[in-house]
Design a protein around this motif. Sequence first.
Motif, short mmCIF file in Angstrom:
data_model
loop_
_atom_site.label_atom_id
_atom_site.label_comp_id
_atom_site.label_asym_id
_atom_site.label_seq_id
_atom_site.Cartn_x
_atom_site.Cartn_y
_atom_site.Cartn_z
N PRO A 29 0.82 -1.21 0.00
CA PRO A 29 0.00 0.00 0.00
C PRO A 29 0.86 1.28 0.00
CG PRO A 29 -0.93 -1.59 1.52
CD PRO A 29 0.41 -2.13 1.07
N GLU A 30 1.96 1.28 0.74
CA GLU A 30 2.83 2.47 0.76
C GLU A 30 3.41 2.75 -0.63
OE1 GLU A 30 6.86 4.42 2.66
OE2 GLU A 30 6.09 2.58 3.57
N GLN A 31 3.83 1.72 -1.33
CA GLN A 31 4.37 1.93 -2.67
C GLN A 31 3.29 2.48 -3.60
OE1 GLN A 31 5.83 -1.51 -4.88
NE2 GLN A 31 7.38 -0.22 -5.89
N LEU A 32 2.06 1.99 -3.46
CA LEU A 32 0.98 2.53 -4.28
C LEU A 32 0.69 3.98 -3.90
CD1 LEU A 32 -1.11 2.12 -6.50
CD2 LEU A 32 -2.73 1.43 -4.72
N MET A 33 0.70 4.28 -2.61
CA MET A 33 0.46 5.67 -2.16
C MET A 33 1.51 6.59 -2.76
SD MET A 33 -1.23 7.79 -0.32
CE MET A 33 -0.78 9.14 -1.36
N ARG A 34 2.78 6.20 -2.69
CA ARG A 34 3.86 7.02 -3.23
C ARG A 34 3.70 7.18 -4.75
NH1 ARG A 34 8.13 8.25 -0.07
NH2 ARG A 34 8.24 7.28 1.99
N SER A 35 3.34 6.12 -5.43
CA SER A 35 3.20 6.20 -6.89
C SER A 35 1.99 7.06 -7.28
CB SER A 35 3.10 4.80 -7.51
OG SER A 35 1.88 4.18 -7.19
N ARG A 36 0.95 7.03 -6.48
CA ARG A 36 -0.21 7.87 -6.77
C ARG A 36 0.13 9.34 -6.54
NH1 ARG A 36 -5.30 6.30 -7.50
NH2 ARG A 36 -6.12 7.94 -6.14
N TYR A 37 0.88 9.64 -5.48
CA TYR A 37 1.32 11.02 -5.27
C TYR A 37 2.15 11.48 -6.47
CZ TYR A 37 3.90 15.04 -3.63
OH TYR A 37 4.45 16.30 -3.55
N SER A 38 3.10 10.65 -6.89
CA SER A 38 3.93 11.00 -8.05
C SER A 38 3.08 11.19 -9.29
CB SER A 38 4.99 9.93 -8.30
OG SER A 38 5.94 9.93 -7.28
N ALA A 39 2.02 10.39 -9.42
CA ALA A 39 1.13 10.52 -10.57
C ALA A 39 0.40 11.87 -10.54
CB ALA A 39 0.12 9.37 -10.60
N PHE A 40 0.02 12.33 -9.36
CA PHE A 40 -0.59 13.67 -9.27
C PHE A 40 0.41 14.73 -9.68
CE2 PHE A 40 -3.96 11.83 -6.54
CZ PHE A 40 -5.06 12.47 -7.09
N LYS A 42 3.05 14.37 -11.68
CA LYS A 42 3.42 14.20 -13.09
C LYS A 42 2.23 14.29 -14.05
CE LYS A 42 7.88 13.06 -12.79
NZ LYS A 42 8.91 13.78 -13.53
N GLY A 43 1.02 14.37 -13.53
CA GLY A 43 -0.16 14.46 -14.40
C GLY A 43 -0.56 13.14 -15.02
N GLU A 44 -0.30 12.04 -14.34
CA GLU A 44 -0.62 10.70 -14.84
C GLU A 44 -2.06 10.32 -14.44
OE1 GLU A 44 1.14 8.84 -16.82
OE2 GLU A 44 2.99 10.01 -16.83
N ALA A 45 -3.03 11.01 -15.02
CA ALA A 45 -4.43 10.82 -14.66
C ALA A 45 -4.93 9.41 -14.94
CB ALA A 45 -5.30 11.85 -15.38
N HIS A 46 -4.47 8.81 -16.03
CA HIS A 46 -4.89 7.45 -16.36
C HIS A 46 -4.49 6.49 -15.24
CE1 HIS A 46 -6.02 3.97 -18.73
NE2 HIS A 46 -4.83 3.45 -18.44
N TYR A 47 -3.27 6.62 -14.76
CA TYR A 47 -2.79 5.76 -13.67
C TYR A 47 -3.63 5.98 -12.40
CZ TYR A 47 0.30 3.63 -10.21
OH TYR A 47 0.81 2.85 -9.19
N LEU A 48 -3.94 7.24 -12.10
CA LEU A 48 -4.73 7.54 -10.91
C LEU A 48 -6.10 6.87 -10.99
CD1 LEU A 48 -3.75 11.27 -10.56
CD2 LEU A 48 -3.19 9.43 -8.96
N LEU A 49 -6.74 6.94 -12.12
CA LEU A 49 -8.05 6.31 -12.27
C LEU A 49 -7.93 4.78 -12.23
CD1 LEU A 49 -11.02 7.11 -12.64
CD2 LEU A 49 -10.70 6.76 -15.10
N MET A 50 -6.91 4.25 -12.87
CA MET A 50 -6.70 2.81 -12.93
C MET A 50 -6.42 2.21 -11.54
SD MET A 50 -3.71 0.82 -15.03
CE MET A 50 -2.47 1.21 -13.81
N THR A 51 -5.80 2.98 -10.64
CA THR A 51 -5.45 2.47 -9.31
C THR A 51 -6.45 2.88 -8.25
OG1 THR A 51 -3.97 4.35 -8.92
CG2 THR A 51 -2.97 2.32 -9.81
N HIS A 52 -7.57 3.47 -8.66
CA HIS A 52 -8.66 3.82 -7.75
C HIS A 52 -9.72 2.74 -7.88
CE1 HIS A 52 -10.86 7.47 -5.90
NE2 HIS A 52 -11.46 6.37 -5.50
N HIS A 53 -10.03 2.06 -6.80
CA HIS A 53 -10.98 0.95 -6.85
C HIS A 53 -12.30 1.40 -7.49
CE1 HIS A 53 -13.50 -2.37 -5.65
NE2 HIS A 53 -12.44 -3.01 -5.18
N PRO A 54 -12.79 0.66 -8.49
CA PRO A 54 -14.01 1.07 -9.21
C PRO A 54 -15.23 1.24 -8.30
CG PRO A 54 -13.02 -0.86 -10.27
CD PRO A 54 -12.22 -0.56 -9.04
#
Length: 156
Positions: A29-40, A42-54
Amino acid sequence: MTQCPCGSQADYALCCQPLHLQQHRAATPEQLMRSRYSAFVKGEAHYLLMTHHPDHRGDLTEAELAESCRQTQWQRLEILDAPQAQGDEGEVAFRAWFRDGQALRPFEERSRFVRVEGQWLYCDGQFAPAGARSKPQRNAPCPCGSGKKFKRCCGA
């Protein structure tokens, strides 16, 4: 070499970028949290949506996430607590610093994650009340990442 925004001190190409490019999955979970912060950052919106539980994203769209990324100047991530996951459930408490005009402000949340078919996903989070949010200490390093003390930088 570009340092990863997640605060790991590692190169982005070796840290969060392989997750953003879907070459690897977050192991914790920590690695996902860090990667989601980095996605915000870097503007990686696709990754943010893909890693947000539907089941927990409602009608959130990739376009809304992209706009949020453009509008917010994230400065620094602090992991406050990242206990070991219990089976397929985990949580991470964090503080992310962002600029609101000229002011530097904290965003604090305890995020909840679940692992589905081997992939960690963000579910939701509990925000820290505004009065309980931390403020930088005057002699602490400035959260903006300048390397200066807060009182000589953003706290001046």
